[in-house]
Scaffold this motif. Structure first.
Motif, PDB file in Angstrom:
ATOM      1  N   ALA A 101       0.839  -1.198   0.000  1.00 23.69           N
ATOM      2  CA  ALA A 101       0.000   0.000   0.000  1.00 23.69           C
ATOM      3  C   ALA A 101       0.874   1.248   0.000  1.00 23.69           C
ATOM      4  N   VAL A 102       0.325   2.319  -0.535  1.00 20.25           N
ATOM      5  CA  VAL A 102       0.946   3.633  -0.476  1.00 20.25           C
ATOM      6  C   VAL A 102       0.370   4.342   0.736  1.00 20.25           C
ATOM      7  N   HIS A 103       1.229   4.980   1.514  1.00 14.25           N
ATOM      8  CA  HIS A 103       0.756   5.705   2.697  1.00 14.25           C
ATOM      9  C   HIS A 103       0.609   7.180   2.359  1.00 14.25           C
ATOM     10  N   LEU A 104      -0.615   7.676   2.453  1.00 11.15           N
ATOM     11  CA  LEU A 104      -0.884   9.094   2.227  1.00 11.15           C
ATOM     12  C   LEU A 104      -2.074   9.496   3.098  1.00 11.15           C
ATOM     13  N   PRO A 105      -1.795  10.072   4.275  1.00  9.56           N
ATOM     14  CA  PRO A 105      -2.890  10.503   5.145  1.00  9.56           C
ATOM     15  C   PRO A 105      -3.836  11.467   4.421  1.00  9.56           C
ATOM     16  N   GLN A 149     -12.072  14.569  -6.140  1.00  9.31           N
ATOM     17  CA  GLN A 149     -12.103  16.011  -6.414  1.00  9.31           C
ATOM     18  C   GLN A 149     -10.859  16.475  -7.152  1.00  9.31           C
ATOM     19  N   LEU A 150      -9.779  15.701  -7.056  1.00  6.25           N
ATOM     20  CA  LEU A 150      -8.549  16.015  -7.793  1.00  6.25           C
ATOM     21  C   LEU A 150      -8.515  15.341  -9.167  1.00  6.25           C
ATOM     22  N   GLY A 151      -9.529  14.565  -9.480  1.00  7.12           N
ATOM     23  CA  GLY A 151      -9.609  13.940 -10.788  1.00  7.12           C
ATOM     24  C   GLY A 151      -9.150  12.492 -10.859  1.00  7.12           C
ATOM     25  N   PHE A 152      -8.983  11.825  -9.723  1.00  8.29           N
ATOM     26  CA  PHE A 152      -8.583  10.417  -9.699  1.00  8.29           C
ATOM     27  C   PHE A 152      -9.817   9.517  -9.751  1.00  8.29           C
ATOM     28  N   GLN A 153      -9.672   8.353 -10.405  1.00  7.47           N
ATOM     29  CA  GLN A 153     -10.683   7.303 -10.323  1.00  7.47           C
ATOM     30  C   GLN A 153     -10.447   6.599  -8.997  1.00  7.47           C
ATOM     31  N   PRO A 163      -4.490  16.687  -0.765  1.00 11.82           N
ATOM     32  CA  PRO A 163      -4.505  17.837  -1.680  1.00 11.82           C
ATOM     33  C   PRO A 163      -3.120  18.296  -2.126  1.00 11.82           C
ATOM     34  N   GLU A 164      -2.141  18.199  -1.243  1.00 13.46           N
ATOM     35  CA  GLU A 164      -0.812  18.703  -1.606  1.00 13.46           C
ATOM     36  C   GLU A 164       0.135  17.639  -2.148  1.00 13.46           C
ATOM     37  N   GLN A 165      -0.122  16.351  -1.914  1.00 11.90           N
ATOM     38  CA  GLN A 165       0.843  15.327  -2.316  1.00 11.90           C
ATOM     39  C   GLN A 165       0.345  14.288  -3.313  1.00 11.90           C
ATOM     40  N   ALA A 166      -0.951  14.146  -3.479  1.00 14.51           N
ATOM     41  CA  ALA A 166      -1.488  13.061  -4.317  1.00 14.51           C
ATOM     42  C   ALA A 166      -0.953  13.106  -5.745  1.00 14.51           C
ATOM     43  N   GLU A 167      -0.919  14.276  -6.332  1.00  8.73           N
ATOM     44  CA  GLU A 167      -0.507  14.360  -7.739  1.00  8.73           C
ATOM     45  C   GLU A 167       0.971  14.048  -7.936  1.00  8.73           C
ATOM     46  N   GLN A 168       1.794  14.155  -6.892  1.00  6.05           N
ATOM     47  CA  GLN A 168       3.201  13.769  -6.992  1.00  6.05           C
ATOM     48  C   GLN A 168       3.392  12.270  -6.767  1.00  6.05           C
TER      49      GLN A 168
END
Length: 170
Positions: A80-84, A123-127, A89-94
């Protein structure tokens, strides 16, 4: 009522006191098909996620743990990827590729963290889909997980998974 009508048809009570299950009538078959079809577009269960991750090759999605670092350290799904959620909003696209679906999870069914993470990603455009049951049911169904101390696994809870079968058959 037409085949596309989604208005529930009232059920006739069979006794003087309406059956509490049928007090509100079931939806029409067309409405039920639309609802349950939509539900599957938004959710995946723990067993299906585990099977996809265990298969050879790319599962076709990224599994995202949206919990805190302390929670991640207590136990998380391998790979899994860890992203709280607060950092999405600030890290998903990276960290994530918008062309690859994301499946979110949090603690368990009593927590809506995975839902909030899925909303933020959408909301950021991810499926996105949400893994029903979260980490709690991952561990309760007997799947391996990782902690800050290393790999771990518990016996399957017989109320959540069959003891002597590879899957529940559903």
């Amino acid at each position: 009522m037409t085949a596309t009508d989604t208005t529930p048809t009232p059920a006739a009570p069979t006794t003087a006191t309406a059956n509490p299950v049928l007090r509100v009538a079931p939806a029409s078959p067309a409405a039920a098909a639309a609802y349950f079809g939509a539900s599957l577009a938004f959710h995946a269960d723990v067993s299906d996620v585990a099977a996809a991750l265990a298969a050879d090759g790319d599962p076709g999605f990224v599994l995202l743990d949206s919990r805190s670092t302390e929670s991640w350290d207590q136990g998380h799904v391998p790979g899994a990827v860890h992203l709280p959620t607060a950092l999405i909003p600030e890290q998903a696209e990276q960290l994530l590729d918008k062309s690859v679906p994301v499946v979110t999870y949090c603690w368990g069914p009593g927590c809506n963290g995975a839902t909030r993470a899925a909303l933020a990603l959408a909301q950021l455009g991810f499926q996105v889909k949400e893994m029903l049951g979260g980490f709690e049911y991952w561990a309760r169904e007997g799947f391996a997980y990782e902690t800050w101390e290393g790999p771990a696994r518990k016996d399957a809870d017989p109320l959540t998974a069959p003891i002597d079968a590879d899957d529940c058959g559903c």
